[in-house]
Each structure stands twice: as structure tokens, then as C-alpha cells.
Design a protein around this motif. Structure first.
Motif, PDB file in Angstrom:
ATOM      1  N   ASN A 185       3.946  -8.919   0.440  1.00 18.77           N
ATOM      2  CA  ASN A 185       3.022  -8.842   1.382  1.00 18.77           C
ATOM      3  C   ASN A 185       3.141 -10.305   1.597  1.00 18.77           C
ATOM      4  OD1 ASN A 185       0.472  -6.713   0.204  1.00 18.77           O
ATOM      5  ND2 ASN A 185       2.538  -6.319   1.521  1.00 18.77           N
ATOM      6  N   THR A 186       2.993 -11.568   0.900  1.00 20.28           N
ATOM      7  CA  THR A 186       3.178 -12.934   1.199  1.00 20.28           C
ATOM      8  C   THR A 186       4.313 -13.235   2.116  1.00 20.28           C
ATOM      9  OG1 THR A 186       1.773 -13.490  -0.706  1.00 20.28           O
ATOM     10  CG2 THR A 186       3.304 -15.075  -0.020  1.00 20.28           C
ATOM     11  N   VAL A 187       5.322 -12.651   1.714  1.00 21.61           N
ATOM     12  CA  VAL A 187       6.816 -12.747   2.380  1.00 21.61           C
ATOM     13  C   VAL A 187       6.434 -12.431   3.874  1.00 21.61           C
ATOM     14  CG1 VAL A 187       9.019 -12.367   2.754  1.00 21.61           C
ATOM     15  CG2 VAL A 187       8.052 -12.873   0.507  1.00 21.61           C
ATOM     16  N   TRP A 188       5.938 -11.114   3.956  1.00 21.80           N
ATOM     17  CA  TRP A 188       5.715 -10.674   5.437  1.00 21.80           C
ATOM     18  C   TRP A 188       4.695 -11.494   6.147  1.00 21.80           C
ATOM     19  CZ3 TRP A 188       5.444  -5.061   3.286  1.00 21.80           C
ATOM     20  CH2 TRP A 188       6.633  -4.559   2.999  1.00 21.80           C
ATOM     21  N   ASN A 189       3.561 -12.114   5.649  1.00 22.17           N
ATOM     22  CA  ASN A 189       2.545 -12.897   6.193  1.00 22.17           C
ATOM     23  C   ASN A 189       3.344 -14.100   6.633  1.00 22.17           C
ATOM     24  OD1 ASN A 189       0.640 -10.969   5.993  1.00 22.17           O
ATOM     25  ND2 ASN A 189       0.068 -11.726   3.957  1.00 22.17           N
ATOM     26  N   VAL A 220       4.212  -9.640  -9.608  1.00 25.75           N
ATOM     27  CA  VAL A 220       4.919  -8.442  -8.952  1.00 25.75           C
ATOM     28  C   VAL A 220       3.904  -7.903  -7.727  1.00 25.75           C
ATOM     29  CG1 VAL A 220       6.250  -7.554 -10.800  1.00 25.75           C
ATOM     30  CG2 VAL A 220       3.976  -6.594 -10.241  1.00 25.75           C
ATOM     31  N   SER A 221       4.440  -7.137  -6.988  1.00 24.78           N
ATOM     32  CA  SER A 221       4.046  -6.123  -5.906  1.00 24.78           C
ATOM     33  C   SER A 221       3.492  -7.134  -4.905  1.00 24.78           C
ATOM     34  CB  SER A 221       2.849  -5.126  -6.568  1.00 24.78           C
ATOM     35  OG  SER A 221       3.329  -4.490  -7.616  1.00 24.78           O
ATOM     36  N   GLY A 222       2.435  -6.456  -4.230  1.00 24.56           N
ATOM     37  CA  GLY A 222       2.200  -6.915  -2.973  1.00 24.56           C
ATOM     38  C   GLY A 222       1.782  -8.524  -2.712  1.00 24.56           C
ATOM     39  N   ALA A 223       1.420  -9.197  -3.804  1.00 19.39           N
ATOM     40  CA  ALA A 223       1.063 -10.573  -4.022  1.00 19.39           C
ATOM     41  C   ALA A 223       2.599 -11.252  -3.522  1.00 19.39           C
ATOM     42  CB  ALA A 223       0.537 -10.981  -5.320  1.00 19.39           C
ATOM     43  N   PRO A 283      -8.604 -10.402  -7.514  1.00 21.51           N
ATOM     44  CA  PRO A 283      -8.591  -9.838  -8.842  1.00 21.51           C
ATOM     45  C   PRO A 283      -7.313  -9.852  -9.161  1.00 21.51           C
ATOM     46  CG  PRO A 283      -9.251  -8.088  -7.482  1.00 21.51           C
ATOM     47  CD  PRO A 283      -9.157  -9.330  -6.555  1.00 21.51           C
ATOM     48  N   VAL A 284      -7.014 -10.278 -10.346  1.00 20.84           N
ATOM     49  CA  VAL A 284      -5.623 -10.028 -11.238  1.00 20.84           C
ATOM     50  C   VAL A 284      -5.822  -8.804 -11.835  1.00 20.84           C
ATOM     51  CG1 VAL A 284      -4.068 -11.096 -12.908  1.00 20.84           C
ATOM     52  CG2 VAL A 284      -5.236 -12.555 -11.227  1.00 20.84           C
ATOM     53  N   GLY A 327      -3.780  -8.506   3.945  1.00 22.79           N
ATOM     54  CA  GLY A 327      -3.341  -7.210   3.381  1.00 22.79           C
ATOM     55  C   GLY A 327      -3.065  -7.263   1.916  1.00 22.79           C
ATOM     56  N   ILE A 328      -3.583  -8.427   1.172  1.00 24.58           N
ATOM     57  CA  ILE A 328      -3.417  -8.254  -0.354  1.00 24.58           C
ATOM     58  C   ILE A 328      -4.652  -8.138  -0.940  1.00 24.58           C
ATOM     59  CG2 ILE A 328      -2.516  -9.897  -2.151  1.00 24.58           C
ATOM     60  CD1 ILE A 328      -1.042 -11.249  -0.452  1.00 24.58           C
ATOM     61  N   ASN A 329      -4.580  -6.925  -1.682  1.00 27.40           N
ATOM     62  CA  ASN A 329      -6.048  -6.527  -2.233  1.00 27.40           C
ATOM     63  C   ASN A 329      -6.213  -7.452  -3.682  1.00 27.40           C
ATOM     64  OD1 ASN A 329      -6.700  -4.650  -0.336  1.00 27.40           O
ATOM     65  ND2 ASN A 329      -5.303  -3.155  -1.183  1.00 27.40           N
ATOM     66  N   ASP A 330      -4.909  -7.618  -4.392  1.00 27.52           N
ATOM     67  CA  ASP A 330      -5.311  -7.917  -5.895  1.00 27.52           C
ATOM     68  C   ASP A 330      -3.689  -8.393  -6.194  1.00 27.52           C
ATOM     69  OD1 ASP A 330      -3.388  -5.772  -6.358  1.00 27.52           O
ATOM     70  OD2 ASP A 330      -5.077  -4.508  -6.740  1.00 27.52           O
ATOM     71  N   ILE A 331      -3.626  -9.034  -7.354  1.00 31.84           N
ATOM     72  CA  ILE A 331      -2.503  -9.670  -7.960  1.00 31.84           C
ATOM     73  C   ILE A 331      -2.206  -8.979  -9.069  1.00 31.84           C
ATOM     74  CG2 ILE A 331      -1.672 -11.861  -8.686  1.00 31.84           C
ATOM     75  CD1 ILE A 331      -3.677 -13.545  -7.121  1.00 31.84           C
ATOM     76  N   ASP A 332      -1.062  -8.417  -9.033  1.00 27.53           N
ATOM     77  CA  ASP A 332      -0.549  -7.606 -10.050  1.00 27.53           C
ATOM     78  C   ASP A 332       0.529  -8.272 -11.043  1.00 27.53           C
ATOM     79  OD1 ASP A 332      -1.497  -4.996  -9.460  1.00 27.53           O
ATOM     80  OD2 ASP A 332      -0.263  -4.859  -7.724  1.00 27.53           O
TER      81      ASP A 332
END
Length: 204
Positions: A53-57, A47-50, A103-104, A67-72
């Protein structure tokens, strides 16, 4: 250059297939999804930014991990909602994903109601699934999850659909008092992806 809004307003199937293709083209994300499937973590979702944010990138031609800090990762296991059980899963996945560039972070959604009010100051009724948690995210475009089935097919969970995501629109989801989270995440995202439109939280 193709427009970053090329999937905005498209039908649901087209948007779902576009998201699946974007995820499938990202080795880091696919590696996590395959490991999660093999681990058989109960009712799990990436879920989340992974994802968003990937789509927007991808759609703005930025590097994949911008812009991705971690993998949720979330999962739902009501058979043991003690901290020790969740901690064992956390440590297991930390070891399994230690090779990744990010990090996950993994959390059992069956436990959220035990700590949410103390942390955020508002009540939180118990969840019944990981998918239900997505419906309580502060911003609708963030409410997207993915997982693989046994045959390798990719399931997308998106309770509000995908148009906010592909329209680069952060719309609030006022089901909970998440004004601070929506506002803070919106400001951070706008600084990285100026293409975004941030819709303010409703009310004064």
C-alpha cells in the motif's frame, strides 16, 4: 506528474532498488525495520499492506498511510510453537511499538498449520521459513517482505518478483483456495486505488 506505472516492466534490479528507496523514505517503516533488527526476532519480515500500500500511495501521490490498517510482521521460530511463546512475542512488540500511529500485528509462521484449516477450511502444510509463507499469499503483488541486515542493508523477499506490485496488478496465486480473500481484498483495494487492475480468481 510522473506516471504511477513508471517502474512497471522495468528490470528486476531497478524494481528492487525502487522499492528499497520507497521504504527507506518512510520513517514509520524504517523505525519498525530497525527495531526488528535490534530485537533479533528469528527470520522476521515486515510484510503485507504496510509495504504494497505504501508503494501505491507514493506512486499515486497519496498520503503515506492511506488505506493501511496495521503493520504486519511475521517471524519463524520452530523451537517453541506453543501459543504462550507467540503471545509473549506479541506483547513484547505491542509495548515496543506502542508509539506508532498504527498497530503492529506479529505472528509466528511456524504455528500457521496449527490453526489455518480450522479458520479457513482448507489444509495447510507446515512452513519451513517466513519467506515460504509469502509464496502462499492469495495475491502475488502482496507477496513481498523486507528486513534489515546487521550492516543496515535492506533485503527484499519477493517470490513472484515485483512487477505485479509496480504494474498495479492484483493477480491471484491459486496455490491455496484463497478465492474469497483475493476477491475481498481486491474489491477493497480498488475502492482506494482505482488505478489497480484486479485479475479474477481462475475457474467458475
Amino acid at each position: 506528474m510522473k506516471s504511477h506505472l513508471r517502474y512497471a516492466g522495468a528490470d528486476a534490479l531497478t524494481q528492487r532498488q525502487a522499492l528499497q528507496a520507497i521504504i527507506a523514505d518512510q520513517p514509520v517503516l524504517m523505525g519498525v525495520l530497525e527495531e526488528l533488527r535490534d530485537l533479533a526476532l528469528p527470520d522476521h519480515l515486515l510484510v503485507s499492506g504496510a509495504l504494497y500500500n505504501t508503494v501505491w500511495n507514493v506512486l499515486t501521490d497519496r498520503p503515506a498511510l492511506t488505506g493501511i490498517n496495521d503493520i504486519d510482521v511475521i517471524y519463524f521460530d520452530a523451537s517453541d510453537i506453543g501459543w504462550d511463546a507467540e503471545d509473549r512475542v506479541i506483547k513484547r512488540l505491542e509495548a515496543r511499538f506502542a508509539h506508532l500511529p498504527l498497530p503492529v500485528q506479529v505472528r509466528n509462521q511456524a504455528r500457521v498449520h496449527l490453526w489455518y484449516e480450522q479458520k479457513y477450511g482448507s489444509p495447510f502444510s507446515p512452513l519451513t521459513s517466513s519467506a515460504e509463507m509469502l509464496g502462499r499469499y492469495a495475491s502475488k503483488c502482496h507477496a513481498v517482505g523486507a528486513r534489515l541486515d546487521a550492516a543496515g542493508g535492506m533485503e527484499i523477499v519477493a517470490p513472484f518478483g515485483l512487477d505485479d506490485l509496480f504494474a498495479f496488478r492484483m493477480a491471484p496465486n491459486p496455490v491455496l483456495d484463497n478465492r474469497v480473500t483475493h476477491t475481498k481484498k481486491g474489491a477493497r483495494a480498488k475502492a482506494i486505488w482505482p488505478e489497480l487492475t484486479i485479475i479474477p480468481w481462475p475457474g467458475p
